[in-house]
Design a protein around this motif. Structure first.
Motif, PDB file in Angstrom:
ATOM      1  N   GLY A   1     -14.402 -95.605 -85.125  1.00 31.40           N
ATOM      2  CA  GLY A   1     -14.890 -96.531 -86.149  1.00 31.40           C
ATOM      3  C   GLY A   1     -16.324 -96.143 -86.466  1.00 31.40           C
ATOM      4  N   ASP A   2     -17.248 -96.496 -85.547  1.00 32.80           N
ATOM      5  CA  ASP A   2     -18.608 -95.966 -85.604  1.00 32.80           C
ATOM      6  C   ASP A   2     -18.920 -95.393 -84.224  1.00 32.80           C
ATOM      7  N   GLU A   3     -20.185 -95.128 -83.913  1.00 33.96           N
ATOM      8  CA  GLU A   3     -20.480 -94.423 -82.657  1.00 33.96           C
ATOM      9  C   GLU A   3     -20.195 -95.275 -81.408  1.00 33.96           C
ATOM     10  N   ASN A   4     -19.965 -96.553 -81.594  1.00 37.30           N
ATOM     11  CA  ASN A   4     -19.643 -97.427 -80.452  1.00 37.30           C
ATOM     12  C   ASN A   4     -18.211 -97.961 -80.498  1.00 37.30           C
ATOM     13  N   THR A   5     -17.448 -97.562 -81.489  1.00 39.26           N
ATOM     14  CA  THR A   5     -16.163 -98.241 -81.724  1.00 39.26           C
ATOM     15  C   THR A   5     -15.016 -97.236 -81.852  1.00 39.26           C
ATOM     16  N   ILE A   6     -13.948 -97.490 -81.105  1.00 44.50           N
ATOM     17  CA  ILE A   6     -12.737 -96.673 -81.277  1.00 44.50           C
ATOM     18  C   ILE A   6     -11.539 -97.567 -81.574  1.00 44.50           C
ATOM     19  N   LEU A   7     -10.524 -96.959 -82.184  1.00 43.29           N
ATOM     20  CA  LEU A   7      -9.266 -97.658 -82.457  1.00 43.29           C
ATOM     21  C   LEU A   7      -8.120 -96.768 -82.001  1.00 43.29           C
ATOM     22  N   PHE A   8      -7.051 -97.389 -81.517  1.00 35.82           N
ATOM     23  CA  PHE A   8      -5.883 -96.592 -81.140  1.00 35.82           C
ATOM     24  C   PHE A   8      -4.633 -97.466 -81.068  1.00 35.82           C
ATOM     25  N   TRP A   9      -3.493 -96.788 -80.952  1.00 36.06           N
ATOM     26  CA  TRP A   9      -2.184 -97.427 -80.817  1.00 36.06           C
ATOM     27  C   TRP A   9      -1.737 -97.244 -79.376  1.00 36.06           C
ATOM     28  N   ASN A  10      -1.247 -98.311 -78.772  1.00 34.78           N
ATOM     29  CA  ASN A  10      -0.886 -98.293 -77.356  1.00 34.78           C
ATOM     30  C   ASN A  10       0.562 -98.786 -77.235  1.00 34.78           C
ATOM     31  N   VAL A  11       1.395 -98.065 -76.487  1.00 34.00           N
ATOM     32  CA  VAL A  11       2.806 -98.443 -76.346  1.00 34.00           C
ATOM     33  C   VAL A  11       3.259 -98.275 -74.901  1.00 34.00           C
ATOM     34  N   ALA A  12       4.078 -99.200 -74.420  1.00 40.01           N
ATOM     35  CA  ALA A  12       4.647 -99.063 -73.075  1.00 40.01           C
ATOM     36  C   ALA A  12       5.944 -99.870 -72.983  1.00 40.01           C
ATOM     37  N   ASP A  13       6.761 -99.502 -72.005  1.00 41.02           N
ATOM     38  CA  ASP A  13       7.974-100.259 -71.696  1.00 41.02           C
ATOM     39  C   ASP A  13       7.531-101.545 -70.987  1.00 41.02           C
ATOM     40  N   ASN A  14       7.710-102.677 -71.648  1.00 40.68           N
ATOM     41  CA  ASN A  14       7.192-103.939 -71.098  1.00 40.68           C
ATOM     42  C   ASN A  14       7.882-104.353 -69.807  1.00 40.68           C
ATOM     43  N   ILE A  15       9.150-103.978 -69.664  1.00 43.28           N
ATOM     44  CA  ILE A  15       9.876-104.393 -68.456  1.00 43.28           C
ATOM     45  C   ILE A  15       9.446-103.540 -67.255  1.00 43.28           C
ATOM     46  N   ARG A  16       9.109-102.275 -67.523  1.00 43.76           N
ATOM     47  CA  ARG A  16       8.667-101.380 -66.436  1.00 43.76           C
ATOM     48  C   ARG A  16       7.156-101.484 -66.235  1.00 43.76           C
ATOM     49  N   VAL A  17       6.388-100.854 -67.142  1.00 49.11           N
ATOM     50  CA  VAL A  17       4.914-100.858 -66.982  1.00 49.11           C
ATOM     51  C   VAL A  17       4.398-102.301 -66.895  1.00 49.11           C
ATOM     52  N   GLY A  18       4.969-103.175 -67.737  1.00 48.82           N
ATOM     53  CA  GLY A  18       4.459-104.543 -67.821  1.00 48.82           C
ATOM     54  C   GLY A  18       4.965-105.467 -66.732  1.00 48.82           C
ATOM     55  N   ALA A  19       5.863-104.998 -65.879  1.00 49.70           N
ATOM     56  CA  ALA A  19       6.415-105.902 -64.862  1.00 49.70           C
ATOM     57  C   ALA A  19       6.920-105.129 -63.632  1.00 49.70           C
ATOM     58  N   ALA A  20       8.143-104.562 -63.721  1.00 49.91           N
ATOM     59  CA  ALA A  20       8.808-104.038 -62.526  1.00 49.91           C
ATOM     60  C   ALA A  20       8.076-102.861 -61.882  1.00 49.91           C
ATOM     61  N   THR A  21       7.639-101.892 -62.699  1.00 52.53           N
ATOM     62  CA  THR A  21       6.979-100.712 -62.123  1.00 52.53           C
ATOM     63  C   THR A  21       5.635-101.110 -61.526  1.00 52.53           C
ATOM     64  N   ASN A  22       4.906-101.989 -62.229  1.00 49.01           N
ATOM     65  CA  ASN A  22       3.619-102.440 -61.683  1.00 49.01           C
ATOM     66  C   ASN A  22       3.827-103.120 -60.323  1.00 49.01           C
ATOM     67  N   ALA A  23       4.884-103.948 -60.221  1.00 44.35           N
ATOM     68  CA  ALA A  23       5.143-104.665 -58.969  1.00 44.35           C
ATOM     69  C   ALA A  23       5.489-103.687 -57.843  1.00 44.35           C
ATOM     70  N   VAL A  24       6.312-102.687 -58.154  1.00 45.07           N
ATOM     71  CA  VAL A  24       6.696-101.725 -57.104  1.00 45.07           C
ATOM     72  C   VAL A  24       5.486-100.856 -56.728  1.00 45.07           C
ATOM     73  N   ARG A  25       4.652-100.528 -57.711  1.00 47.98           N
ATOM     74  CA  ARG A  25       3.424 -99.763 -57.382  1.00 47.98           C
ATOM     75  C   ARG A  25       2.506-100.595 -56.481  1.00 47.98           C
ATOM     76  N   ILE A  26       2.429-101.903 -56.726  1.00 47.20           N
ATOM     77  CA  ILE A  26       1.633-102.768 -55.842  1.00 47.20           C
ATOM     78  C   ILE A  26       2.207-102.711 -54.429  1.00 47.20           C
ATOM     79  N   LEU A  27       3.528-102.841 -54.343  1.00 46.26           N
ATOM     80  CA  LEU A  27       4.188-102.814 -53.024  1.00 46.26           C
ATOM     81  C   LEU A  27       3.845-101.513 -52.281  1.00 46.26           C
ATOM     82  N   LEU A  28       3.983-100.385 -52.979  1.00 44.92           N
ATOM     83  CA  LEU A  28       3.737 -99.089 -52.325  1.00 44.92           C
ATOM     84  C   LEU A  28       2.289 -98.957 -51.868  1.00 44.92           C
ATOM     85  N   LYS A  29       1.356 -99.330 -52.732  1.00 46.61           N
ATOM     86  CA  LYS A  29      -0.077 -99.233 -52.368  1.00 46.61           C
ATOM     87  C   LYS A  29      -0.371-100.152 -51.192  1.00 46.61           C
TER      88      LYS A  29
END
Ligand SMILES: NC(=O)c1ccc[n+]([C@@H]2O[C@H](COP(=O)([O-])OP(=O)(O)OC[C@H]3O[C@@H](n4cnc5c(N)ncnc54)[C@H](OP(=O)(O)O)[C@@H]3O)[C@@H](O)[C@H]2O)c1
Length: 325
Positions: free
Chosen positions: A289-317
Motif C-alpha cells: 500500500g505505502d511503506e508501512n502497509t501491505i495487503l494480501f489474500w490468505n487461504v486455509a482449510d478451516n477444518i484442518r488449519v483452523g481446528a483439527a491440525t492445530n489441535a494435533v500440533r498442540i498435542l505433539l508439542k
C-alpha cells in the motif's frame, strides 16, 4: 499415549482422528465420544474400526493423556473440567475457555512456550484467527503490527455438518434456512455470530481478542468484517496490515512471512478449493500500500488449519515438551 476425542463424529472430530493417523501420533488407545445420535457408530483409525461411545461424566474420568474436545462450547464447559480434574490434558476447540486468563490460547508455531510444564485445559483459537495469525506472526516480530483490517470469506463447514447440509439442501432447491440468517446459496452473508453491544459480531470480536492474546500485544488494533460465502471447505481472508516500522521491500516482506512455520507464500492464485485437505496456510496476491502497509489474500482449510491440525500440533508439542513421548 492414550487419547480421547469428544465430538468425534463431527466435521472437526472426524478430521482430528484422520490427522492423528496422518501425523503418526503414537496413540496406544483411542476412545471416541459423541451424543446419543451417533453412539454405536464406527470410525476407522489405523485400519481398525472403533465404536463411538456415549459422552458421560464417568467416561471423562478415564485415565488418559489427552482429550481433544470438539463438540461445542456447552459440552466443553460441562465435561472438559471433569477430564482435566482427573488428570488428562484437554485441548479444546470451542470458544468456552479461550479468553480465560489462565488458559493458554495456542497456535503452536507462535506461542508453544506456554505449553512447557502446563497441564489443564489448553484452548484452540477460532479458525479465522489461526490462519490469519500464521501469516502475520513473523511480520509482527520484525516490523511491529499496528493495525489489521480483515474481511473474511468463510465456508459453510465453519458452522459444522449442519452448515454444509443447509447449503446442499438449498442447492437442491429446498427452502430450508435454519443455520444461516439468510439464504446462503448464490449469496454472501456479512454476519457470523450474534451482534454485540459495539455492533461487531461475536466472530469479529474473536478475531480482535484472540489475535491480541496470542501475539501477547494488546496495542494491536484489529478491524474485522466476517462474512459467510457458499463455499464448502476453506476460509479466505483479504488482509491489510499496517506496521509501526516501514518495510524494506515486498521481497523482504515475502521472506519474513515465509520464515514462519506452516505458511506458504506464492505468486500462484490460490483459492479455497485448492487448499482443501492441506495443513498449511497460503498467502498470495501480496501487494504494497505505502511503506508501512501491505495487503494480501490468505487461504486455509478451516477444518484442518483452523481446528483439527492445530489441535494435533498442540498435542505433539505438548507431549514432546513434557516428556510424554
Ligand atoms: N467447523 C470449523 O471450521 C471449526 C473450526 C474451529 C472450531 N470449531 C469448533 O469445533 C466444535 C465442533 O465443530 P464441528 O464443525 O465439528 O461441528 P459438527 O460437525 O456439528 O459436529 C459436532 C460434534 O459434537 C458432537 N456433539 C454435539 N452435541 C453433543 C452432546 N451434547 N454430547 C456429545 N457430543 C455432542 C456431535 O455428535 P453427534 O454426531 O452425536 O451429533 C458431533 O460429533 C465447535 O465447538 C466449533 O465451534 C469448528
Amino acid at each position: 499415549m492414550k487419547v480421547g476425542v469428544v465430538g468425534a463424529t463431527g466435521e472437526v472430530g472426524r478430521t482430528m482422528v484422520k490427522v492423528l493417523e496422518e501425523f503418526d501420533v503414537p496413540v496406544t488407545e483411542l476412545r471416541l465420544f459423541a451424543s446419543e445420535r451417533s453412539a454405536g457408530k464406527e470410525l476407522e483409525f489405523k485400519g481398525r474400526k472403533i465404536r463411538v461411545e456415549l459422552l458421560t461424566e464417568d467416561a471423562m474420568k478415564w485415565k488418559c493423556d489427552y482429550f481433544l474436545f470438539s463438540a461445542g462450547a456447552s459440552v466443553s464447559r460441562k465435561f472438559a473440567p471433569i477430564a482435566s480434574e482427573n488428570g488428562a490434558t484437554v485441548i479444546d476447540n470451542s470458544s468456552a475457555f479461550r479468553m480465560e486468563k489462565d488458559v493458554p490460547l495456542v497456535v503452536p508455531e507462535v506461542n508453544s512456550h506456554l505449553l512447557e510444564g502446563y497441564t489443564g485445559i489448553i484452548a484452540n483459537p477460532n479458525c479465522s484467527t489461526i490462519q490469519m495469525i500464521l501469516s502475520i506472526y513473523k511480520l509482527h516480530e520484525v516490523y511491529g503490527i499496528k493495525e489489521i483490517f480483515v474481511a473474511t470469506y468463510q465456508s459453510v463447514s465453519g458452522a459444522g455438518r449442519k452448515g454444509i447440509e443447509e447449503l446442499l439442501a438449498q442447492e437442491r432447491g429446498e427452502n430450508i434456512s435454519k443455520v444461516f440468517p439468510k439464504p446462503i446459496h448464490r449469496n454472501v452473508i456479512p454476519l457470523i455470530g450474534d451482534i454485540q453491544d459495539n455492533l461487531f459480531t461475536q466472530e469479529e470480536m474473536k478475531m480482535v481478542n484472540e489475535t491480541r492474546k496470542i501475539l501477547n500485544d494488546y496495542s494491536i488494533k484489529v478491524y474485522p468484517t466476517t462474512v459467510r460465502v457458499p463455499v464448502l471447505y476453506g476460509h479466505s481472508e483479504a488482509i491489510m496490515v499496517r506496521f509501526r516500522k516501514p518495510f524494506e521491500s515486498l521481497e523482504r516482506v515475502r521472506e519474513v512471512i515465509s520464515s514462519g512455520e506452516d505458511v506458504v507464500v506464492t505468486d500462484e492464485l490460490i483459492t479455497a478449493v485448492d487448499v482443501t485437505g492441506k495443513n498449511e496456510t497460503y498467502v498470495c496476491r501480496l501487494r504494497a500500500g505505502d511503506e508501512n502497509t501491505i495487503l494480501f489474500w490468505n487461504v486455509a482449510d478451516n477444518i484442518r488449519v483452523g481446528a483439527a491440525t492445530n489441535a494435533v500440533r498442540i498435542l505433539l508439542k505438548h507431549a514432546k515438551m513434557n516428556g510424554r513421548m
